[in-house]
Write a protein that holds these residues in place. Structure first.
Motif, short mmCIF file in Angstrom:
data_model
loop_
_atom_site.label_atom_id
_atom_site.label_comp_id
_atom_site.label_asym_id
_atom_site.label_seq_id
_atom_site.Cartn_x
_atom_site.Cartn_y
_atom_site.Cartn_z
N ALA A 14 16.37 18.83 14.31
CA ALA A 14 16.88 20.16 13.98
C ALA A 14 15.74 21.14 13.76
O ALA A 14 14.79 20.85 13.04
CB ALA A 14 17.74 20.06 12.73
N PHE A 15 15.86 22.31 14.39
CA PHE A 15 14.91 23.41 14.18
C PHE A 15 15.54 24.38 13.21
O PHE A 15 16.62 24.93 13.48
CB PHE A 15 14.60 24.12 15.49
CG PHE A 15 13.68 23.36 16.41
CD1 PHE A 15 13.38 22.02 16.22
CD2 PHE A 15 13.10 23.99 17.48
CE1 PHE A 15 12.52 21.33 17.07
CE2 PHE A 15 12.24 23.32 18.35
CZ PHE A 15 11.96 21.99 18.14
N VAL A 16 14.88 24.60 12.09
CA VAL A 16 15.41 25.45 11.04
C VAL A 16 14.34 26.43 10.58
O VAL A 16 13.14 26.17 10.72
CB VAL A 16 15.93 24.59 9.86
CG1 VAL A 16 14.80 23.86 9.18
CG2 VAL A 16 16.72 25.41 8.86
N GLY A 17 14.77 27.56 10.06
CA GLY A 17 13.84 28.56 9.54
C GLY A 17 14.54 29.88 9.33
O GLY A 17 15.74 30.02 9.58
N ARG A 18 13.77 30.86 8.90
CA ARG A 18 14.33 32.18 8.68
C ARG A 18 14.74 32.81 10.00
O ARG A 18 14.31 32.39 11.07
CB ARG A 18 13.31 33.09 7.98
CG ARG A 18 13.06 32.70 6.55
CD ARG A 18 12.13 33.64 5.81
NE ARG A 18 10.83 33.76 6.47
CZ ARG A 18 10.39 34.88 7.03
NH1 ARG A 18 11.11 35.97 7.02
NH2 ARG A 18 9.21 34.90 7.60
N PRO A 69 21.26 28.34 13.09
CA PRO A 69 21.21 29.76 12.72
C PRO A 69 20.06 30.03 11.76
O PRO A 69 19.73 29.19 10.92
CB PRO A 69 22.55 30.00 12.01
CG PRO A 69 23.43 28.88 12.44
CD PRO A 69 22.52 27.72 12.71
N GLY A 70 19.47 31.19 11.90
CA GLY A 70 18.39 31.58 10.99
C GLY A 70 18.92 31.95 9.62
O GLY A 70 20.06 32.41 9.48
N LEU A 71 18.11 31.74 8.65
CA LEU A 71 18.49 32.09 7.28
C LEU A 71 17.63 33.26 6.82
O LEU A 71 16.56 33.51 7.34
CB LEU A 71 18.28 30.89 6.36
CG LEU A 71 19.05 29.64 6.76
CD1 LEU A 71 18.64 28.47 5.90
CD2 LEU A 71 20.54 29.87 6.66
N VAL A 102 12.42 20.26 11.80
CA VAL A 102 11.25 21.06 12.10
C VAL A 102 11.50 22.42 11.46
O VAL A 102 12.37 23.17 11.91
CB VAL A 102 11.01 21.19 13.62
CG1 VAL A 102 9.80 22.06 13.90
CG2 VAL A 102 10.87 19.82 14.26
N HIS A 103 10.75 22.71 10.40
CA HIS A 103 10.93 23.95 9.67
C HIS A 103 9.87 24.94 10.13
O HIS A 103 8.69 24.76 9.86
CB HIS A 103 10.80 23.68 8.16
CG HIS A 103 10.93 24.89 7.30
ND1 HIS A 103 10.66 24.85 5.96
CD2 HIS A 103 11.31 26.16 7.56
CE1 HIS A 103 10.86 26.05 5.44
NE2 HIS A 103 11.24 26.86 6.39
N THR A 114 13.37 32.32 1.10
CA THR A 114 14.23 31.54 2.00
C THR A 114 13.53 30.27 2.46
O THR A 114 14.15 29.20 2.54
CB THR A 114 14.64 32.39 3.22
OG1 THR A 114 15.31 33.56 2.75
CG2 THR A 114 15.56 31.62 4.14
N ASP A 115 12.23 30.35 2.77
CA ASP A 115 11.47 29.17 3.20
C ASP A 115 11.42 28.14 2.08
O ASP A 115 11.60 26.94 2.32
CB ASP A 115 10.05 29.56 3.61
CG ASP A 115 10.04 30.42 4.86
OD1 ASP A 115 10.72 30.08 5.84
OD2 ASP A 115 9.32 31.44 4.85
#
Length: 136
Positions: A14-18, A69-71, A102-103, A114-115
């Protein structure tokens, strides 16, 4: 909901981040496709969990790459943002197929709240999974 996610047991990365940190651009680069994941200069365009099969059909090494989705500063209503956060927390804690997160963090700005929240969410999920495996 978790029930709408793909089944079949493929591992997930999973790719995650703002919002607007470059998750979809990285997905396109990893997949070697220019526009398979939609990119935009406007934050919040990715509003679903988008699954891409990698090495599909291979006996070894196939997995799903998940563009999340971005946060943060996505221009979406607060209730929708709250649902994304709740779902993300549940996904990290209970999705058995999830093997790697993967952040992505923007190195050109200081670490954002958020991070930190994402790191705490992942940390809590890892601790909960460790505890479940230890007691099970």
């Amino acid at each position: 909901s978790m029930e709408t996610l793909p089944t079949g047991g493929l591992a997930e990365v999973a790719f995650v981040g703002r919002s607007n940190v470059g998750k979809s651009s990285l997905v396109n680069m990893v997949l070697g496709r220019r526009a398979i994941a939609y990119t935009s200069k406007t934050p919040g365009k990715t509003q679903q969990y988008n699954y891409f099969a990698v090495n599909e059909g291979r006996a070894v090494g196939s997995f799903h790459l998940v563009d999340m989705p971005g946060l943060g500063f996505a221009k979406v209503a607060a209730p929708l943002r709250a649902r994304w956060n709740a779902f993300l927390s549940e996904y990290f804690a209970s999705r058995r197929e999830l093997r790697m997160v993967v952040h992505l963090i923007d190195s050109q700005v200081p670490l954002q709240e958020t991070d930190v929240s994402i790191m705490q969410m992942v940390g809590a999920a890892v601790a909960a999974r460790s505890e479940q495996e230890g007691s099970g």
